[in-house]
Design a protein around this motif. Structure first.
Motif, PDB file in Angstrom:
ATOM      1  N   ALA A   1       0.822  -1.206   0.000  1.00 35.10           N
ATOM      2  CA  ALA A   1       0.000   0.000   0.000  1.00 35.10           C
ATOM      3  C   ALA A   1       0.857   1.257   0.000  1.00 35.10           C
ATOM      4  CB  ALA A   1      -0.933  -0.004   1.206  1.00 35.10           C
ATOM      5  N   GLU A   2       1.906   1.258   0.790  1.00 34.43           N
ATOM      6  CA  GLU A   2       2.821   2.414   0.831  1.00 34.43           C
ATOM      7  C   GLU A   2       3.422   2.670  -0.543  1.00 34.43           C
ATOM      8  OE1 GLU A   2       3.395   4.621   2.977  1.00 34.43           O
ATOM      9  OE2 GLU A   2       3.126   3.848   5.013  1.00 34.43           O
ATOM     10  N   ALA A   3       3.837   1.601  -1.231  1.00 31.75           N
ATOM     11  CA  ALA A   3       4.441   1.752  -2.554  1.00 31.75           C
ATOM     12  C   ALA A   3       3.424   2.274  -3.564  1.00 31.75           C
ATOM     13  CB  ALA A   3       5.019   0.414  -3.008  1.00 31.75           C
ATOM     14  N   ILE A   4       2.207   1.757  -3.515  1.00 32.37           N
ATOM     15  CA  ILE A   4       1.175   2.157  -4.468  1.00 32.37           C
ATOM     16  C   ILE A   4       0.826   3.637  -4.305  1.00 32.37           C
ATOM     17  CG2 ILE A   4      -1.273   1.871  -5.050  1.00 32.37           C
ATOM     18  CD1 ILE A   4      -0.910  -1.131  -4.510  1.00 32.37           C
ATOM     19  N   THR A   5       0.770   4.106  -3.076  1.00 34.56           N
ATOM     20  CA  THR A   5       0.334   5.486  -2.832  1.00 34.56           C
ATOM     21  C   THR A   5       1.414   6.520  -3.167  1.00 34.56           C
ATOM     22  OG1 THR A   5       0.951   5.254  -0.488  1.00 34.56           O
ATOM     23  CG2 THR A   5      -1.356   4.861  -1.074  1.00 34.56           C
ATOM     24  N   GLU A   6       2.561   6.071  -3.626  1.00 30.63           N
ATOM     25  CA  GLU A   6       3.601   7.020  -4.031  1.00 30.63           C
ATOM     26  C   GLU A   6       3.261   7.722  -5.342  1.00 30.63           C
ATOM     27  OE1 GLU A   6       7.304   4.962  -4.091  1.00 30.63           O
ATOM     28  OE2 GLU A   6       7.370   4.672  -1.910  1.00 30.63           O
ATOM     29  N   ILE A   7       2.368   7.115  -6.130  1.00 27.21           N
ATOM     30  CA  ILE A   7       1.921   7.773  -7.362  1.00 27.21           C
ATOM     31  C   ILE A   7       0.396   7.835  -7.378  1.00 27.21           C
ATOM     32  CG2 ILE A   7       3.917   6.918  -8.643  1.00 27.21           C
ATOM     33  CD1 ILE A   7       1.787   5.136 -10.186  1.00 27.21           C
ATOM     34  N   PHE A   8      -0.152   8.603  -8.304  1.00 30.50           N
ATOM     35  CA  PHE A   8      -1.608   8.702  -8.455  1.00 30.50           C
ATOM     36  C   PHE A   8      -2.143   7.417  -9.075  1.00 30.50           C
ATOM     37  CE2 PHE A   8      -5.074   9.950 -11.498  1.00 30.50           C
ATOM     38  CZ  PHE A   8      -6.072   9.982 -10.539  1.00 30.50           C
ATOM     39  N   THR A   9      -3.097   6.809  -8.400  1.00 32.17           N
ATOM     40  CA  THR A   9      -3.748   5.586  -8.878  1.00 32.17           C
ATOM     41  C   THR A   9      -5.256   5.773  -8.772  1.00 32.17           C
ATOM     42  OG1 THR A   9      -1.890   4.204  -8.172  1.00 32.17           O
ATOM     43  CG2 THR A   9      -3.998   3.099  -8.499  1.00 32.17           C
ATOM     44  N   GLU A  10      -5.980   5.315  -9.785  1.00 34.82           N
ATOM     45  CA  GLU A  10      -7.437   5.470  -9.797  1.00 34.82           C
ATOM     46  C   GLU A  10      -8.124   4.437  -8.911  1.00 34.82           C
ATOM     47  OE1 GLU A  10      -9.489   7.583 -11.116  1.00 34.82           O
ATOM     48  OE2 GLU A  10      -8.520   8.579 -12.806  1.00 34.82           O
ATOM     49  N   VAL A  11      -7.790   3.147  -9.104  1.00 34.16           N
ATOM     50  CA  VAL A  11      -8.486   2.056  -8.426  1.00 34.16           C
ATOM     51  C   VAL A  11      -7.485   0.982  -8.017  1.00 34.16           C
ATOM     52  CG1 VAL A  11     -10.287   0.280  -8.617  1.00 34.16           C
ATOM     53  CG2 VAL A  11     -10.536   2.438  -9.864  1.00 34.16           C
ATOM     54  N   VAL A  12      -7.699   0.407  -6.844  1.00 34.61           N
ATOM     55  CA  VAL A  12      -6.961  -0.787  -6.403  1.00 34.61           C
ATOM     56  C   VAL A  12      -8.001  -1.826  -6.003  1.00 34.61           C
ATOM     57  CG1 VAL A  12      -5.324  -1.771  -4.769  1.00 34.61           C
ATOM     58  CG2 VAL A  12      -5.009   0.582  -5.588  1.00 34.61           C
ATOM     59  N   ILE A  13      -7.849  -3.056  -6.517  1.00 34.37           N
ATOM     60  CA  ILE A  13      -8.767  -4.136  -6.172  1.00 34.37           C
ATOM     61  C   ILE A  13      -7.960  -5.360  -5.765  1.00 34.37           C
ATOM     62  CG2 ILE A  13      -8.978  -4.883  -8.599  1.00 34.37           C
ATOM     63  CD1 ILE A  13     -11.869  -5.729  -7.937  1.00 34.37           C
ATOM     64  N   ALA A  14      -8.401  -6.010  -4.696  1.00 27.98           N
ATOM     65  CA  ALA A  14      -7.718  -7.199  -4.184  1.00 27.98           C
ATOM     66  C   ALA A  14      -8.746  -8.091  -3.500  1.00 27.98           C
ATOM     67  CB  ALA A  14      -6.615  -6.804  -3.207  1.00 27.98           C
ATOM     68  N   PRO A  15      -8.454  -9.407  -3.393  1.00 30.55           N
ATOM     69  CA  PRO A  15      -9.398 -10.313  -2.729  1.00 30.55           C
ATOM     70  C   PRO A  15      -9.387 -10.206  -1.214  1.00 30.55           C
ATOM     71  CG  PRO A  15      -7.515 -11.532  -3.549  1.00 30.55           C
ATOM     72  CD  PRO A  15      -7.365 -10.132  -4.060  1.00 30.55           C
ATOM     73  N   SER A  16      -8.353  -9.593  -0.629  1.00 25.76           N
ATOM     74  CA  SER A  16      -8.328  -9.340   0.817  1.00 25.76           C
ATOM     75  C   SER A  16      -7.387  -8.173   1.083  1.00 25.76           C
ATOM     76  CB  SER A  16      -7.892 -10.582   1.601  1.00 25.76           C
ATOM     77  OG  SER A  16      -6.588 -10.977   1.243  1.00 25.76           O
ATOM     78  N   ILE A  17      -7.640  -7.472   2.183  1.00 28.90           N
ATOM     79  CA  ILE A  17      -6.884  -6.247   2.483  1.00 28.90           C
ATOM     80  C   ILE A  17      -6.629  -6.177   3.975  1.00 28.90           C
ATOM     81  CG2 ILE A  17      -6.914  -3.720   2.347  1.00 28.90           C
ATOM     82  CD1 ILE A  17      -8.932  -4.019   0.015  1.00 28.90           C
ATOM     83  N   HIS A  18      -5.379  -5.997   4.348  1.00 32.28           N
ATOM     84  CA  HIS A  18      -5.026  -5.859   5.762  1.00 32.28           C
ATOM     85  C   HIS A  18      -5.506  -4.505   6.283  1.00 32.28           C
ATOM     86  CE1 HIS A  18      -1.444  -8.867   5.266  1.00 32.28           C
ATOM     87  NE2 HIS A  18      -2.609  -9.429   5.064  1.00 32.28           N
ATOM     88  N   GLN A  19      -5.808  -4.453   7.575  1.00 26.28           N
ATOM     89  CA  GLN A  19      -6.299  -3.217   8.167  1.00 26.28           C
ATOM     90  C   GLN A  19      -5.275  -2.102   8.065  1.00 26.28           C
ATOM     91  OE1 GLN A  19      -9.456  -2.450   9.382  1.00 26.28           O
ATOM     92  NE2 GLN A  19      -8.542  -0.393   9.283  1.00 26.28           N
ATOM     93  N   ASP A  20      -3.990  -2.424   8.262  1.00 23.85           N
ATOM     94  CA  ASP A  20      -2.975  -1.359   8.185  1.00 23.85           C
ATOM     95  C   ASP A  20      -2.854  -0.814   6.764  1.00 23.85           C
ATOM     96  OD1 ASP A  20      -1.864  -3.701   7.258  1.00 23.85           O
ATOM     97  OD2 ASP A  20      -0.097  -3.663   8.562  1.00 23.85           O
ATOM     98  N   ALA A  21      -3.156  -1.656   5.750  1.00 24.47           N
ATOM     99  CA  ALA A  21      -3.179  -1.157   4.376  1.00 24.47           C
ATOM    100  C   ALA A  21      -4.375  -0.219   4.176  1.00 24.47           C
ATOM    101  CB  ALA A  21      -3.255  -2.322   3.396  1.00 24.47           C
TER     102      ALA A  21
END
Length: 528
Positions: A323-343
């Motif tokens: 999540a930290e790496a993804i938020t370094e740039i502008f992203t429209e949508v992120v989809i995953a089958p499960s997500i940790h609370q800290d993410a």
């Protein structure tokens, strides 16, 4: 027909009894006489409500295991009679028919029965006959009769009655009739679609499609186009069944691109942490890794420019590091089958980013239909579930692929299936390093993919493009050797393609001259 129609008598006969008691009690409190059948009548009586059986109204008992109970002139006459037509009124008086002003019906759970894997005979028994007949009768007579087919409209009905002193407006009855006709159409669609599959009819004379509104959209691909998103009710894991955890409302293009990303990442269900980045429905980066962050980083490094403002799909848990790496740039949508609370907490700082939780990965091998509208009709085909295993490949060059090349060839072939034609995909060590999509010439796609790799090598300060030592997949055959030669010049060492060109021998000879390994699939993956 008048604008306001009073309610004096209601027929309630539902399979889904959600909210039925509350609705019936509210109607009874307004002095509405309640008619009902079978389980609906029993439930209402058990709750202390006064209910008249339809069999008492018709003078005939329910028979044939409930197949015949409402198919009677005293039911359909009460629904169809025009209250302002003297001939209809006289016929009602002569035959002892009383008007039915409100019909509340939802149908046997055919769709749920089929989805649960029921056998043929069980499915047939769950086809409702009386319900659709009554719905269509009441809907036709919406000038006088109100029809409700969806439990979510119970509240709207009660609000309508409260606002109009126990009456319904013509506009409300029109809207409910529209909903009702759409429901019976969708029901018949489910039955006919199931039956075509059950008896092996691949091209039935008439084909229908149905959907339920999932989300009105602000606009379509462009602001001047009206649009909405409909669910087909299949429950398939993906964009239609995902839960949005945060972010702005999904747009038409968001939904289209997220579907493309999620369908591709679902192909990698058993290949370890995998990431797909999509832009304008084409993957611009696909990779596996030891961790999800590594998979994301390798996918990102395929084409960082295109990844900006893209869609990211993951095949496993989204953790904080990723999540930290993804938020370094502008992203429209992120989809995953499960997500940790800290993410989730990290993404919460990016309020506009759309974060979606999918109910698992899609079954990439699940059969289904792909539908495309053309002028005056529809094109319908099976989904492209084509899959190639190593044992299906034919080595046609003097050199066979190495073990690593073979892994990458199968990886590249999987990605190429999801790239718009003409599609060329370079892969190295389980990651795309160049993607060429949607060009009119295959050689142009090959050059574009190689040029993107050169640009990324410069951006990453690498000594050579990552296409050096890569493999390449082509979604269809090379019509000439020029595309293969271009791939070889870019540094590719192995090729996977369908074969079948008149010039296959010329293409194979060009591969042998350059020491390339080449395998043929015998299957193509056009995607338009």
């Amino acid at each position: 027909m008048t604008d306001l129609a009073p309610l004096s008598r209601a027929l309630l006969s539902v399979s889904d009894k959600t909210g039925l008691v509350e609705l019936a009690r509210a109607l009874a409190d307004r002095g509405v006489e309640l008619l009902s059948t079978g389980g609906s009548a029993k439930l209402l009586r058990d709750e202390g409500l006064s209910v008249r059986d339809v069999s008492d109204l018709t003078g005939f008992p329910e028979m044939m295991d409930g197949r015949v109970k409402t198919l009677h002139p005293k039911v359909h006459g009460g629904l169809l009679a025009l209250r302002d037509d003297s001939g209809h009124v006289s016929a009602m008086e002569e035959h002892g028919i009383v008007p039915i002003d409100l019909l509340v019906v939802n149908l046997y759970p055919f769709e749920e029965t089929v989805a649960g894997g029921a056998d043929y005979d069980t499915a047939i028994e769950n086809i409702d006959i009386g319900g659709p007949a009554m719905i269509r009768a009441a809907s036709k007579n919406h000038g006088h009769v109100t029809v409700i087919t969806d439990t979510e409209d119970y509240g709207a009905l009660l609000d309508e009655l409260s606002a109009n002193d126990g009456q319904t407006t013509y506009a409300f009855r029109q809207k409910m009739a529209l909903t009702a006709y759409a429901r019976t159409a969708a029901y018949d669609t489910a039955v006919s679609t199931w039956m075509a599959s059950a008896i092996g009819e691949a091209t039935p004379r008439r084909r229908t499609f149905a959907g339920t509104l999932a989300q009105p959209l602000r606009y379509g691909e462009n602001p001047h186009q009206a649009a909405a998103f409909y669910s087909d009710g299949s429950g398939r894991a993906g964009i239609a069944s995902a839960t949005q955890l945060q972010g702005k409302e999904l747009s038409y293009n968001n939904i289209n691109d997220t579907d493309a990303a999620f369908e591709l990442v679902s192909e990698f269900a058993d290949r370890g942490p995998s990431c797909v980045i999509v832009k304008h429905a084409n993957p611009c980066g696909v990779a596996t890794g030891a961790t999800m962050k590594e998979a994301y980083s390798r996918a990102f490094d395929c084409d960082r420019t295109s990844a900006f403002g893209g869609i990211i799909a993951l095949n496993g848990p989204l953790d904080a590091e990723t999540a930290e790496a993804i938020t370094e740039i502008f992203t429209e949508v992120v989809i995953a089958p499960s997500i940790h609370q800290d993410a989730k907490d990290i993404f919460a700082k990016k309020k506009n980013l759309r974060l979606l939780l999918a109910p698992g990965l899609a079954n990439a091998a699940e059969p289904g239909l792909a539908v495309k509208q053309v002028s005056g009709g529809f094109l319908v085909q099976d989904k492209d579930n084509g899959h190639i295993a190593e044992s299906d490949l034919k080595v046609v060059t003097k050199r066979a692929p190495s073990e690593q090349e073979m892994k990458d060839l199968l990886f590249a072939w999987t990605v190429a299936k999801h790239v718009k034609s003409n599609a060329i995909v370079y892969v190295k060590d389980g990651a795309t390093v160049g993607v060429g999509a949607g060009q009119m010439s295959r050689v142009d796609s090959t050059r574009i993919a190689a040029r993107k790799s050169e640009d990324m090598a410069e951006a990453l300060d690498l000594s050579a493009p990552l296409t050096q030592g890569s493999v390449v997949a082509s979604d269809a055959f090379f019509p000439f050797a020029d595309g293969l030669i271009t791939a070889a010049e870019a540094g590719a060492t192995a090729i996977i393609q369908p074969g079948g060109s008149m010039r296959d021998d010329e293409v194979i000879a060009a591969a042998d001259e350059r020491g390339l390994a080449m395998v043929l699939t015998g299957m193509r993956h056009f995607r338009h």
